[in-house]
Design a protein around this motif. Structure first.
Motif, PDB file in Angstrom:
ATOM      1  N   TYR A 100     -10.405  -4.371   6.011  1.00  6.75           N
ATOM      2  CA  TYR A 100      -9.233  -5.148   5.582  1.00  6.75           C
ATOM      3  C   TYR A 100      -8.615  -4.583   4.302  1.00  6.75           C
ATOM      4  O   TYR A 100      -7.396  -4.627   4.118  1.00  6.75           O
ATOM      5  CB  TYR A 100      -9.620  -6.614   5.394  1.00  6.75           C
ATOM      6  N   ILE A 101      -9.450  -4.054   3.431  1.00  4.17           N
ATOM      7  CA  ILE A 101      -8.921  -3.414   2.202  1.00  4.17           C
ATOM      8  C   ILE A 101      -8.043  -2.229   2.571  1.00  4.17           C
ATOM      9  O   ILE A 101      -6.940  -2.052   2.029  1.00  4.17           O
ATOM     10  CB  ILE A 101     -10.081  -2.976   1.281  1.00  4.17           C
ATOM     11  N   PHE A 102      -8.506  -1.407   3.499  1.00  8.34           N
ATOM     12  CA  PHE A 102      -7.724  -0.254   3.938  1.00  8.34           C
ATOM     13  C   PHE A 102      -6.415  -0.690   4.596  1.00  8.34           C
ATOM     14  O   PHE A 102      -5.349  -0.097   4.360  1.00  8.34           O
ATOM     15  CB  PHE A 102      -8.529   0.603   4.914  1.00  8.34           C
ATOM     16  N   ILE A 103      -6.457  -1.724   5.416  1.00  8.22           N
ATOM     17  CA  ILE A 103      -5.245  -2.198   6.098  1.00  8.22           C
ATOM     18  C   ILE A 103      -4.215  -2.686   5.085  1.00  8.22           C
ATOM     19  O   ILE A 103      -3.016  -2.392   5.196  1.00  8.22           O
ATOM     20  CB  ILE A 103      -5.602  -3.320   7.099  1.00  8.22           C
ATOM     21  N   VAL A 104      -4.688  -3.419   4.061  1.00  8.90           N
ATOM     22  CA  VAL A 104      -3.774  -3.904   3.009  1.00  8.90           C
ATOM     23  C   VAL A 104      -3.159  -2.742   2.244  1.00  8.90           C
ATOM     24  O   VAL A 104      -1.939  -2.705   1.996  1.00  8.90           O
ATOM     25  CB  VAL A 104      -4.527  -4.862   2.053  1.00  8.90           C
ATOM     26  N   LEU A 105      -3.985  -1.765   1.847  1.00 11.21           N
ATOM     27  CA  LEU A 105      -3.486  -0.588   1.108  1.00 11.21           C
ATOM     28  C   LEU A 105      -2.469   0.194   1.934  1.00 11.21           C
ATOM     29  O   LEU A 105      -1.410   0.611   1.421  1.00 11.21           O
ATOM     30  CB  LEU A 105      -4.656   0.324   0.723  1.00 11.21           C
ATOM     31  N   ILE A 106      -2.763   0.404   3.208  1.00  6.65           N
ATOM     32  CA  ILE A 106      -1.857   1.152   4.094  1.00  6.65           C
ATOM     33  C   ILE A 106      -0.538   0.400   4.238  1.00  6.65           C
ATOM     34  O   ILE A 106       0.546   1.002   4.220  1.00  6.65           O
ATOM     35  CB  ILE A 106      -2.524   1.388   5.463  1.00  6.65           C
ATOM     36  N   SER A 107      -0.622  -0.941   4.363  1.00  5.70           N
ATOM     37  CA  SER A 107       0.603  -1.744   4.489  1.00  5.70           C
ATOM     38  C   SER A 107       1.451  -1.669   3.225  1.00  5.70           C
ATOM     39  O   SER A 107       2.693  -1.582   3.286  1.00  5.70           O
ATOM     40  CB  SER A 107       0.248  -3.201   4.790  1.00  5.70           C
ATOM     41  N   LEU A 108       0.819  -1.704   2.068  1.00  2.00           N
ATOM     42  CA  LEU A 108       1.547  -1.597   0.798  1.00  2.00           C
ATOM     43  C   LEU A 108       2.232  -0.245   0.654  1.00  2.00           C
ATOM     44  O   LEU A 108       3.367  -0.150   0.166  1.00  2.00           O
ATOM     45  CB  LEU A 108       0.588  -1.828  -0.379  1.00  2.00           C
ATOM     46  N   ILE A 109       1.533   0.812   1.098  1.00  2.00           N
ATOM     47  CA  ILE A 109       2.135   2.156   1.034  1.00  2.00           C
ATOM     48  C   ILE A 109       3.330   2.233   1.975  1.00  2.00           C
ATOM     49  O   ILE A 109       4.364   2.828   1.639  1.00  2.00           O
ATOM     50  CB  ILE A 109       1.084   3.231   1.394  1.00  2.00           C
ATOM     51  N   ALA A 110       3.203   1.634   3.166  1.00  2.00           N
ATOM     52  CA  ALA A 110       4.309   1.648   4.134  1.00  2.00           C
ATOM     53  C   ALA A 110       5.527   0.910   3.599  1.00  2.00           C
ATOM     54  O   ALA A 110       6.671   1.259   3.907  1.00  2.00           O
ATOM     55  CB  ALA A 110       3.841   1.019   5.447  1.00  2.00           C
ATOM     56  N   LEU A 111       5.277  -0.139   2.781  1.00  2.00           N
ATOM     57  CA  LEU A 111       6.367  -0.946   2.240  1.00  2.00           C
ATOM     58  C   LEU A 111       6.922  -0.375   0.933  1.00  2.00           C
ATOM     59  O   LEU A 111       8.012  -0.753   0.498  1.00  2.00           O
ATOM     60  CB  LEU A 111       5.882  -2.381   2.010  1.00  2.00           C
ATOM     61  N   SER A 112       6.207   0.570   0.339  1.00  2.00           N
ATOM     62  CA  SER A 112       6.594   1.110  -0.965  1.00  2.00           C
ATOM     63  C   SER A 112       8.008   1.688  -0.943  1.00  2.00           C
ATOM     64  O   SER A 112       8.398   2.406  -0.014  1.00  2.00           O
ATOM     65  CB  SER A 112       5.595   2.204  -1.376  1.00  2.00           C
ATOM     66  N   ILE A 113       8.775   1.356  -2.006  1.00  2.00           N
ATOM     67  CA  ILE A 113      10.175   1.827  -2.105  1.00  2.00           C
ATOM     68  C   ILE A 113      10.222   3.341  -2.243  1.00  2.00           C
ATOM     69  O   ILE A 113      11.069   4.017  -1.655  1.00  2.00           O
ATOM     70  CB  ILE A 113      10.881   1.156  -3.300  1.00  2.00           C
ATOM     71  N   ARG A 114       9.292   3.888  -3.035  1.00  2.00           N
ATOM     72  CA  ARG A 114       9.296   5.336  -3.253  1.00  2.00           C
ATOM     73  C   ARG A 114       8.973   6.115  -1.977  1.00  2.00           C
ATOM     74  O   ARG A 114       9.412   7.252  -1.823  1.00  2.00           O
ATOM     75  CB  ARG A 114       8.270   5.691  -4.335  1.00  2.00           C
ATOM     76  N   SER A 115       8.193   5.503  -1.102  1.00  2.00           N
ATOM     77  CA  SER A 115       7.820   6.199   0.132  1.00  2.00           C
ATOM     78  C   SER A 115       8.912   6.102   1.190  1.00  2.00           C
ATOM     79  O   SER A 115       8.849   6.772   2.215  1.00  2.00           O
ATOM     80  CB  SER A 115       6.523   5.608   0.690  1.00  2.00           C
ATOM     81  N   ASN A 116       9.936   5.274   0.971  1.00  2.00           N
ATOM     82  CA  ASN A 116      11.010   5.082   1.944  1.00  2.00           C
ATOM     83  C   ASN A 116      12.358   5.396   1.293  1.00  2.00           C
ATOM     84  O   ASN A 116      12.535   5.283   0.068  1.00  2.00           O
ATOM     85  CB  ASN A 116      11.010   3.638   2.456  1.00  2.00           C
ATOM     86  N   LYS A 117      13.306   5.778   2.122  1.00  2.00           N
ATOM     87  CA  LYS A 117      14.639   6.122   1.637  1.00  2.00           C
ATOM     88  C   LYS A 117      15.437   4.884   1.247  1.00  2.00           C
ATOM     89  O   LYS A 117      16.368   4.959   0.447  1.00  2.00           O
ATOM     90  CB  LYS A 117      15.396   6.915   2.705  1.00  2.00           C
ATOM     91  N   SER A 118      15.068   3.738   1.846  1.00  2.00           N
ATOM     92  CA  SER A 118      15.775   2.494   1.540  1.00  2.00           C
ATOM     93  C   SER A 118      14.853   1.304   1.778  1.00  2.00           C
ATOM     94  O   SER A 118      13.790   1.443   2.384  1.00  2.00           O
ATOM     95  CB  SER A 118      17.027   2.360   2.429  1.00  2.00           C
ATOM     96  N   ILE A 119      15.293   0.152   1.279  1.00  2.00           N
ATOM     97  CA  ILE A 119      14.514  -1.080   1.490  1.00  2.00           C
ATOM     98  C   ILE A 119      14.446  -1.417   2.976  1.00  2.00           C
ATOM     99  O   ILE A 119      13.420  -1.869   3.479  1.00  2.00           O
ATOM    100  CB  ILE A 119      15.141  -2.248   0.703  1.00  2.00           C
ATOM    101  N   GLU A 120      15.596  -1.178   3.680  1.00  2.00           N
ATOM    102  CA  GLU A 120      15.641  -1.473   5.116  1.00  2.00           C
ATOM    103  C   GLU A 120      14.612  -0.629   5.881  1.00  2.00           C
ATOM    104  O   GLU A 120      13.907  -1.124   6.757  1.00  2.00           O
ATOM    105  CB  GLU A 120      17.045  -1.206   5.679  1.00  2.00           C
ATOM    106  N   GLU A 121      14.520   0.651   5.520  1.00  2.00           N
ATOM    107  CA  GLU A 121      13.556   1.537   6.191  1.00  2.00           C
ATOM    108  C   GLU A 121      12.122   1.069   5.923  1.00  2.00           C
ATOM    109  O   GLU A 121      11.277   1.074   6.816  1.00  2.00           O
ATOM    110  CB  GLU A 121      13.721   2.974   5.706  1.00  2.00           C
ATOM    111  N   GLY A 122      11.865   0.634   4.680  1.00  2.00           N
ATOM    112  CA  GLY A 122      10.538   0.131   4.338  1.00  2.00           C
ATOM    113  C   GLY A 122      10.204  -1.123   5.127  1.00  2.00           C
ATOM    114  O   GLY A 122       9.066  -1.292   5.592  1.00  2.00           O
ATOM    115  N   PHE A 123      11.183  -1.990   5.276  1.00  2.00           N
ATOM    116  CA  PHE A 123      10.973  -3.216   6.032  1.00  2.00           C
ATOM    117  C   PHE A 123      10.708  -2.916   7.509  1.00  2.00           C
ATOM    118  O   PHE A 123       9.801  -3.497   8.112  1.00  2.00           O
ATOM    119  CB  PHE A 123      12.200  -4.131   5.899  1.00  2.00           C
TER     120      PHE A 123
END
Length: 383
Positions: A100-123
């Protein structure tokens, strides 16, 4: 689960899309990007096919979690395709908390603004990730159910095989008991015939001989009648001796030792009230006189100990002849002990007798679990 064809296909499709994004869309053809992609794929494959230790798998996943956002920022590509392999592997971990710790961390990275070009893409990435997690959770449960069903099937199969084996042994034991019972009965009948009919005929011949002598002195005509009757009875006596000899099988003498042990167990049951179940298999070789005598005394001592020290109400005795040795085991349902002391005369005497006939002994006991003794006696070499 991680090696299923479908999930491997999803993993490798994500690699292909990621490579296309890095090298075609972003135009990163530098040596660093090539090395990174190769190491990224290598790390995934090592985790799938070579790492069996959970610690190595977790270390590999931690490294990938740290590197993926950095690589996404420097080489481009959608962060989601960096994380597909991590999500799949997270569901294979045995420890739920770490999973569950890994799933939470992976989800946070997927939602991260820096990792995405826009908020919409992160969402969008987060929604896709959430759906993917639900599907993986469902697949994980299916695999878990399948594994449990397979384990249950294996247990049932093993139980069936054991049942067949036990049934086969039981049939063999029943046959052996039946054969030994027949041998005992034939011996009893032959002894009864010898002791009753044989002795009666023998006495009749002696008396007729006396009558013949008296008649001969007196010149009586009864002399010939007595002689003829004596010869007739003698022929009948010889026929009875022959029948007794044929009725009494040589096998009885060969298995006299085992039959004595069997009778000992039955007599002990009658005298003590302790239930003694004896199971035996008649082999193709027999015990020597010395072996029979020692095993008889050992059985006496074991049964006595089971009653006197173990306070047992049941004793199970198994005698099994195999090619070059006979295995005898005694198991009672007595009070048992955690410490087996052979300082006393009983157990010490048993061990000495076993060693005298070249055998080995194994003793086991636990408090509340009774006492177990196993003897392995080798076949004596033929001189």
């Amino acid at each position: 689960m991680e090696k299923s064809k479908e999930l491997l296909l999803i993993r490798y499709i994500s690699f292909i899309i990621l490579i296309a994004q890095i090298f075609i869309e972003e135009g990163n053809t530098g040596i660093l990007s090539i090395i990174f992609v190769l190491l990224f794929i290598l790390n995934n494959n090592l985790r799938i096919f070579h790492f069996s230790n959970d610690k190595l798998i977790i270390i590999s996943m931690i490294i990938e979690i740290i590197i993926s956002p950095i690589a996404c920022l420097n080489f481009g590509g959608n962060i989601l395709f960096y994380l597909i392999g991590l999500i799949i592997d997270a569901f294979t971990l045995k420890y739920k908390k770490i999973k569950y710790i890994f799933i939470v961390l992976i989800s946070l990275i997927a939602l991260s603004i820096r990792s995405n070009k826009s908020i919409e893409e992160g969402f969008v990435n987060l929604v896709i990730m959430f759906i993917f997690i639900i599907l993986l959770n469902y697949i994980s449960r299916l695999y878990s159910t399948k594994n449990e069903a397979q384990k249950l099937y294996d247990k049932l199969k093993m139980s069936e095989e054991k049942l067949i084996e036990v049934n086969s042994q039981l049939e063999e034991y029943l046959t052996s008991i039946e054969e030994l019972t027949v041998l005992k009965e034939r011996n009893r009948i032959s002894r009864e015939i010898h002791d009753s009919v044989g002795h009666s005929l023998s006495t009749a011949m002696i008396q007729l001989s006396a009558m013949e002598s008296i008649a001969n002195k007196e010149g009586s005509m009864l002399r010939n009648m007595a002689r003829n009757l004596r010869e007739f009875i003698n022929e009948s006596f010889q026929d009875v001796k022959k029948a007794v000899s044929e009725l009494k099988s040589d096998d009885y003498d060969n298995y006299r030792g085992i039959i004595r042990i069997q009778d000992l167990c039955k007599n002990f049951e009658k005298m003590s009230g302790v239930e003694v179940n004896i199971t035996l298999s008649k082999g193709n070789w027999t015990l020597s006189t010395k072996q029979s005598s020692h095993l008889y005394r050992i059985t006496q001592e074991v049964l006595s100990n089971a009653l006197r020290h173990g306070k047992s109400s049941k004793v199970k005795v198994i005698i099994n002849f195999i090619e070059n040795e006979v295995v005898i085991s005694f198991k009672d349902n007595g009070v048992g002990t955690d410490i087996i002391k052979e300082s006393g005369f009983g157990l010490k005497n048993i061990r000495e007798r076993v060693e005298e006939i070249g055998g080995t002994i194994d003793m086991n006991s636990e408090v509340g679990a009774g006492f177990f003794i196993k003897l392995v006696i080798p076949k004596e070499s033929e001189s």
